[in-house]
Structures are given as structure tokens and as C-alpha cells.
Write an enzyme that holds these catalytic residues in place. Sequence first.
Site: not given
Length: 382
Positions: A127-128, A223, A253
Amino acid sequence: MVQMTFTPPLPVFLRLIPAQSFRLCLPTPRHIQDPASQRLTWNKPPKSVLVIKKIRDAGLLQPFKELCTFLTEVKSMIVYVERKVLEDPAIAGDDAFRTTMNKFCTFRDDLDDISNYVDFIICLGGDGTLLYASSLFQESVPPVMAFHLGSLGFLTPFNFDTYQSQLNQVIEGNVSIVLRSRLRVRVQKDSREKRAKVEENGVILTNGDGEGMHKAAQYQVLNEVVVDRGPSSYLSNVDLFLDGHLITTVQGDGVIVSTPTGSTAYAVAAGASMIHPNVPAIMITPICPHSLSFRPIVVPAGVELKVMLSSEARNTAWVSFDGRKRQEICHGDSITITTSCFPVPSICFRDPVTDWFESLAQCLHWNVRKKQHHLTSEEEEF
């Protein structure tokens, strides 16, 4: 260059893609559109292709050489390859592959713009690799055919074992396609040189007249945009605006702003719903919020979001775009996020719906559970 056309109605961001050497055939809009009806056809046969390979992955060397030889020798196509891919000693030192390699057109991602020279893209990896392909094109993106040669493969539906027949089908045209929306992100920072300086006597002096006080950078994100607390032990404290109105302050966070494509990435790990890429939307997902009522939300694709460090923040924040270009966000900086006019046309193995549900089942094991057995007549009596 051959023109790409759309048939309305579609979201505005899908109708603004400039000319490319392909077009989409959509049905007459008499009812709600079926995502499976989106097709890719060529006005004329494609002649050039960009092959993207994961760098320094020994397992991809043979598929890469096989594919490039097929494209150049059999299909007589112009093949574009990044220069750093060919600098791999396992490729550069292969004398048997040199004849094919000499036919390549090479480029550097930080210097050369090839957006007007490529008809479609082939990705070899996970996917990267597809995310990286998206980052190379800041405007219109050619259709992308992604082969599953990585670890997860949620966005890579094609199996390399039958690459020749699959490639022939794509080159002939009339294949299903899904338009994966992207986010256009503008990061505006106070210029550190222009910031106010305080002398020892407490008098504030401004370095500059207010003109050119800010510098901005722009990104196309497939993304998600992630704003987090970075190395600080304090909660992140950022204000979230929608169309100019403050809607909430994120204390936790951090926060994830994602596309439907990104809903199955970091966002789903943070508790968000999974959204089909054909749905025009932006997702806002808190990361470990210090609140029991802060749930992920979905907003329309047409809104403008802005993220800024709250005036009460005890520390700076950090932002990244598809896991890249990580940078610090300080007081006075802002991150503006809208849906991009330039989606990524992703070629489907079957169709957008079938491919998506197969990825959910195979990659994420969605709703996998041991089935409950039926009751026997004796058990029903109890």
C-alpha cells in the site's frame, strides 16, 4: 494528450480533473449511481507507463525485470522509472537486463515533473507504494494499476502471477475504476525570522512590516493527515475549525483527518468506521481523547477544516501527511484541509464494491467469527 470527461452529476472535486489520456464512461444520471458502473476507456492506446518499485526490496527484482521487459519488448511502450531504482546494484550490475534498461526514461522525484508524459502507472509493492505514487503528482494523476507484492495489500488488488493478461486487459480499456479522493492540505507557518523579538526591557519589536510574515506549503494526501503531540508528555491541545467556525478543541494524543481510502488505515485503528472510497466525505477521528464522549465523525467532502494549536497548549504539535513530511506546528501556524480536485483513479481487479469487501475480508479479517450451530430438536425443548 487525450481528454478525460465525466458525466454529471458528480461531486465538484471529481469534475475538475484536467485533461489526461483517458476518460471515464459513466451512465446517464437518472438514478443513484452504481459505483461498479465507473469504467476506464482510452481515446487512443496508451504509449507510456510509469513503473514504481519499492526501493531495495530484493523480492521485487525479478517481477520488476520481468514486467519492464514485457512492456518494452512485447508491448513497445515507453517506460519511466525513477533513477534511484536503477541505482540498486542488483539492477545496475545485471548485464542481461542492460539492453532493456537502456530504453528507460528516468527521472528524479524531487526535480522532474512527468505528469504530462505518463498514460498510466504500475505499482509493485504494498500500500505504501501506491501512497508514494500519489505523492509524485500534485495535480492530475494517471490511472494506477497496483500489484500486491507487499505485506498488507489493501489497496493493491492485482496478483502478479497473471500480470500479462491483466495488463493486456487494462491496455485494451473498458476496466472498472474507483476514484480515490485526496485531501489538499495547506500548512501556513509564521516565518521564524519575522516573529516578534523581545528585548531585555520587555519592549516588543517586530522584524518586518507584516508583509510576507507567513510561508506556506501544500500537499496532496491520499490516506490521512495526522496531528499529534510528538515527543511531548503533555496532551496535544489543538483547535478544530469547520468553515471558519470553531467546532471543538482536541485534547488527547492527537487527531486524524482522513479520506474514505484512509478510513481503513490509521483511522480504523483509532476506532473510526470504514467508509467505501466512493463516498464523498472527510473523517475526523481523535487519537486517545481525554473525553468519554469524543466519538469519530464524518463531514461532507466540500467543507474546509482548519487545525491550529490552541492558545492554552502547553507544547507544540507535529503533523505528517500519509506518514511523510513530518514537521512541527507552533503557535500561529495553521493546517487547512479540503477535498482535492485531483483524485487518484485506481484500476479495479473486478469492481469497486467487490474489491473493497474482498480487501476487508482478506486483509483485515472483517467480522470473522466462529459460526453458531443450529439447535437440535432436543435442545429446542430446553
